[in-house]
Write a protein that holds these residues in place. Structure first.
Motif, PDB file in Angstrom:
ATOM      1  N   PHE A 150     -52.547  16.398   0.358  1.00  0.00           N
ATOM      2  CA  PHE A 150     -54.020  15.456   0.485  1.00  0.00           C
ATOM      3  C   PHE A 150     -55.329  16.331   0.551  1.00  0.00           C
ATOM      4  O   PHE A 150     -56.280  15.874   0.330  1.00  0.00           O
ATOM      5  CB  PHE A 150     -53.777  14.304   1.307  1.00  0.00           C
ATOM      6  N   TYR A 151     -55.209  17.228   1.247  1.00  0.00           N
ATOM      7  CA  TYR A 151     -56.100  18.151   1.601  1.00  0.00           C
ATOM      8  C   TYR A 151     -56.950  18.550   0.606  1.00  0.00           C
ATOM      9  O   TYR A 151     -58.287  18.257   0.339  1.00  0.00           O
ATOM     10  CB  TYR A 151     -55.824  19.282   2.561  1.00  0.00           C
ATOM     11  N   GLN A 152     -56.446  19.211  -0.538  1.00  0.00           N
ATOM     12  CA  GLN A 152     -57.164  19.530  -1.692  1.00  0.00           C
ATOM     13  C   GLN A 152     -57.758  18.747  -2.708  1.00  0.00           C
ATOM     14  O   GLN A 152     -58.774  18.751  -3.043  1.00  0.00           O
ATOM     15  CB  GLN A 152     -56.243  20.466  -2.426  1.00  0.00           C
ATOM     16  N   LYS A 153     -57.076  17.554  -2.368  1.00  0.00           N
ATOM     17  CA  LYS A 153     -57.545  16.224  -3.270  1.00  0.00           C
ATOM     18  C   LYS A 153     -58.812  15.715  -2.585  1.00  0.00           C
ATOM     19  O   LYS A 153     -59.759  15.262  -3.489  1.00  0.00           O
ATOM     20  CB  LYS A 153     -56.435  15.291  -3.291  1.00  0.00           C
ATOM     21  N   ILE A 154     -58.826  15.679  -1.055  1.00  0.00           N
ATOM     22  CA  ILE A 154     -59.921  15.362  -0.505  1.00  0.00           C
ATOM     23  C   ILE A 154     -61.071  16.466  -0.969  1.00  0.00           C
ATOM     24  O   ILE A 154     -62.430  15.972  -0.928  1.00  0.00           O
ATOM     25  CB  ILE A 154     -59.756  15.179   0.890  1.00  0.00           C
ATOM     26  N   GLN A 155     -60.908  17.485  -0.464  1.00  0.00           N
ATOM     27  CA  GLN A 155     -61.762  18.614  -0.928  1.00  0.00           C
ATOM     28  C   GLN A 155     -62.594  18.404  -2.468  1.00  0.00           C
ATOM     29  O   GLN A 155     -63.549  18.606  -2.444  1.00  0.00           O
ATOM     30  CB  GLN A 155     -61.294  19.908  -0.651  1.00  0.00           C
ATOM     31  N   ARG A 156     -61.651  18.235  -3.381  1.00  0.00           N
ATOM     32  CA  ARG A 156     -62.188  18.041  -4.710  1.00  0.00           C
ATOM     33  C   ARG A 156     -62.975  16.961  -4.520  1.00  0.00           C
ATOM     34  O   ARG A 156     -63.898  16.902  -5.484  1.00  0.00           O
ATOM     35  CB  ARG A 156     -61.040  17.951  -5.548  1.00  0.00           C
ATOM     36  N   ASN A 157     -62.703  15.794  -4.118  1.00  0.00           N
ATOM     37  CA  ASN A 157     -63.653  14.533  -4.173  1.00  0.00           C
ATOM     38  C   ASN A 157     -64.799  14.950  -3.654  1.00  0.00           C
ATOM     39  O   ASN A 157     -65.832  14.434  -4.264  1.00  0.00           O
ATOM     40  CB  ASN A 157     -63.029  13.432  -3.661  1.00  0.00           C
ATOM     41  N   GLN A 158     -64.798  15.575  -2.548  1.00  0.00           N
ATOM     42  CA  GLN A 158     -66.059  15.826  -1.810  1.00  0.00           C
ATOM     43  C   GLN A 158     -66.938  16.673  -2.800  1.00  0.00           C
ATOM     44  O   GLN A 158     -68.188  16.530  -2.589  1.00  0.00           O
ATOM     45  CB  GLN A 158     -65.620  16.589  -0.461  1.00  0.00           C
ATOM     46  N   GLN A 159     -66.476  17.681  -3.178  1.00  0.00           N
ATOM     47  CA  GLN A 159     -67.010  18.577  -4.078  1.00  0.00           C
ATOM     48  C   GLN A 159     -67.934  17.878  -5.148  1.00  0.00           C
ATOM     49  O   GLN A 159     -69.109  18.256  -5.795  1.00  0.00           O
ATOM     50  CB  GLN A 159     -66.543  19.879  -4.732  1.00  0.00           C
ATOM     51  N   LEU A 160     -67.370  16.535  -5.608  1.00  0.00           N
ATOM     52  CA  LEU A 160     -67.918  16.026  -6.822  1.00  0.00           C
ATOM     53  C   LEU A 160     -68.711  14.977  -6.241  1.00  0.00           C
ATOM     54  O   LEU A 160     -69.144  14.018  -7.000  1.00  0.00           O
ATOM     55  CB  LEU A 160     -66.588  15.432  -7.811  1.00  0.00           C
ATOM     56  N   ILE A 254     -61.135   5.594   4.407  1.00  0.00           N
ATOM     57  CA  ILE A 254     -62.140   6.064   3.486  1.00  0.00           C
ATOM     58  C   ILE A 254     -62.786   7.097   3.858  1.00  0.00           C
ATOM     59  O   ILE A 254     -63.810   7.204   5.090  1.00  0.00           O
ATOM     60  CB  ILE A 254     -62.851   4.882   2.978  1.00  0.00           C
ATOM     61  N   VAL A 255     -62.737   8.461   3.278  1.00  0.00           N
ATOM     62  CA  VAL A 255     -63.621   9.487   3.440  1.00  0.00           C
ATOM     63  C   VAL A 255     -64.782   9.404   2.528  1.00  0.00           C
ATOM     64  O   VAL A 255     -64.489   9.511   1.252  1.00  0.00           O
ATOM     65  CB  VAL A 255     -62.995  10.942   3.336  1.00  0.00           C
ATOM     66  N   VAL A 256     -65.945   9.314   3.058  1.00  0.00           N
ATOM     67  CA  VAL A 256     -67.248   8.792   2.374  1.00  0.00           C
ATOM     68  C   VAL A 256     -67.798  10.080   1.718  1.00  0.00           C
ATOM     69  O   VAL A 256     -67.601  11.279   2.212  1.00  0.00           O
ATOM     70  CB  VAL A 256     -68.336   8.117   3.008  1.00  0.00           C
ATOM     71  N   GLY A 257     -68.004   9.894   0.236  1.00  0.00           N
ATOM     72  CA  GLY A 257     -68.828  11.128  -0.327  1.00  0.00           C
ATOM     73  C   GLY A 257     -70.138  10.917  -0.351  1.00  0.00           C
ATOM     74  O   GLY A 257     -70.896  10.279   0.625  1.00  0.00           O
ATOM     75  N   GLU A 258     -70.982  11.107  -1.453  1.00  0.00           N
ATOM     76  CA  GLU A 258     -72.441  11.242  -1.586  1.00  0.00           C
ATOM     77  C   GLU A 258     -72.520   9.665  -1.722  1.00  0.00           C
ATOM     78  O   GLU A 258     -72.015   8.857  -2.483  1.00  0.00           O
ATOM     79  CB  GLU A 258     -72.976  11.987  -3.005  1.00  0.00           C
ATOM     80  N   THR A 259     -73.706   9.085  -1.112  1.00  0.00           N
ATOM     81  CA  THR A 259     -73.711   7.680  -1.287  1.00  0.00           C
ATOM     82  C   THR A 259     -75.097   7.416  -1.888  1.00  0.00           C
ATOM     83  O   THR A 259     -76.103   7.840  -1.678  1.00  0.00           O
ATOM     84  CB  THR A 259     -73.884   6.900   0.268  1.00  0.00           C
ATOM     85  N   HIS A 260     -75.272   6.235  -2.529  1.00  0.00           N
ATOM     86  CA  HIS A 260     -76.188   5.458  -3.015  1.00  0.00           C
ATOM     87  C   HIS A 260     -77.277   4.948  -2.108  1.00  0.00           C
ATOM     88  O   HIS A 260     -76.282   4.448  -1.312  1.00  0.00           O
ATOM     89  CB  HIS A 260     -75.736   4.549  -4.406  1.00  0.00           C
ATOM     90  N   PRO A 261     -78.352   4.543  -2.291  1.00  0.00           N
ATOM     91  CA  PRO A 261     -79.006   3.773  -1.274  1.00  0.00           C
ATOM     92  C   PRO A 261     -78.606   2.559  -1.182  1.00  0.00           C
ATOM     93  O   PRO A 261     -78.480   2.019   0.071  1.00  0.00           O
ATOM     94  CB  PRO A 261     -80.525   3.664  -1.707  1.00  0.00           C
TER      95      PRO A 261
END
Length: 273
Positions: A150-160, A254-261
């Motif tokens: 799961f680590y690499q998948k979370i990492q990839r999501n975070q990068q995107l 849920i690990v949060v990525g970039e957020t919209h206002p």
């Protein structure tokens, strides 16, 4: 015909009217009890409540039955109408897709009746559904088995810049390793992963990998009992969420990525006060 009916996320009343009509018309009714749980999986009177509302005797189908003895259910469906009830939506687990494929290969008609699942109900936390990346499952670690795919998948999501929904492990009627080694199955008591356990395992993997996919300061959302009257949603850092009592199962993270206002405004409602 084989009906595969979604039950939704809360209790026995979350079935759709179309699903209820199908169940009441069937000769035999099974309910799946291992990829997720409705009230019957935790409450002592849950199964009887299902049977009372649906007006049918219900057979609980565990993993062993569905994956190893599904031929019995399919044989019944070739001669009469059979309902297979699934918590959430019918296609929330790959096992159910396999069941449909096997039924159709045998010439059995299949009708699917959909319902809400964790995959769309998490929208209640305020994060936009189309801003999620690949969903991951977090299994319980053991002394000898500590998978971290799961680590690499979370990492990839975070990068995107995408959010990651983490589905937490449920162990229901799982044979113990010791009993399997002895050649006879002895089942472990039910076990449901908590948000605290998931975060601790995530941080343990980060400590080992050191690739900065996330940290204890990473923003997350803990969700407990999604779809129930007492559902609980709390947003904060991993470290902050470790101090929150989320209560009984089921939990997801849920690990949060970039957020919209707009997402940020919604998250403020769920922040730790």
């Amino acid at each position: 015909m084989l009906y595969i009916v979604g039950l939704g996320l809360g209790d026995e009343r979350d079935i759709t009217l179309r699903g209820l009509d199908a169940v009441r018309s069937c000769h035999k009714v099974y309910v799946e009890a291992y990829t997720s749980l409705l009230c019957f999986g935790i409450s002592s009177d849950g199964l009887s409540r299902l049977e009372k509302l649906y007006g049918k005797e219900i057979t609980v189908a565990d993993r062993e039955m569905v994956e190893e003895r599904a031929d019995v259910m399919l044989s019944e469906a070739s001669e009469s109408d059979v309902a297979f009830l699934v918590v959430g939506d019918p296609f929330g687990a790959t096992t159910h897709t396999d069941l449909v494929v096997r039924a159709r290969k045998l010439g059995i008609k299949v009708k699917v009746i959909h319902n809400a699942s964790v995959m769309n109900a998490v929208g209640v936390c305020g994060l936009q559904l189309y801003r999620y990346g690949e969903t991951v499952s977090i299994p319980f670690f053991t002394e000898t088995w500590r998978p971290d795919s799961f680590y690499q998948k979370i990492q990839r999501n975070q990068q995107l810049g995408l959010h990651t929904l983490c589905l937490l492990d449920i162990r229901v009627k799982e044979p113990s390793l010791e009993s399997l080694c002895r050649g006879r199955k002895c089942y472990e008591p039910p076990k449901y992963m908590t948000i605290h356990t998931a975060i601790n395992q995530l941080l343990e993997v980060e400590e080992m990998r050191r690739e900065s996919a996330y940290s204890e300061e990473s923003k997350c959302i803990g969700v407990a009992r999604l779809g129930n009257e007492d559902q609980m949603i709390v947003a904060g850092s991993m470290k902050d969420l470790l101090g929150v009592d989320f209560g009984p199962p089921l939990h997801c993270l849920i690990v949060v990525g970039e957020t919209h206002p707009v997402e940020e405004e919604m998250l403020e409602f769920y922040g730790i006060k």
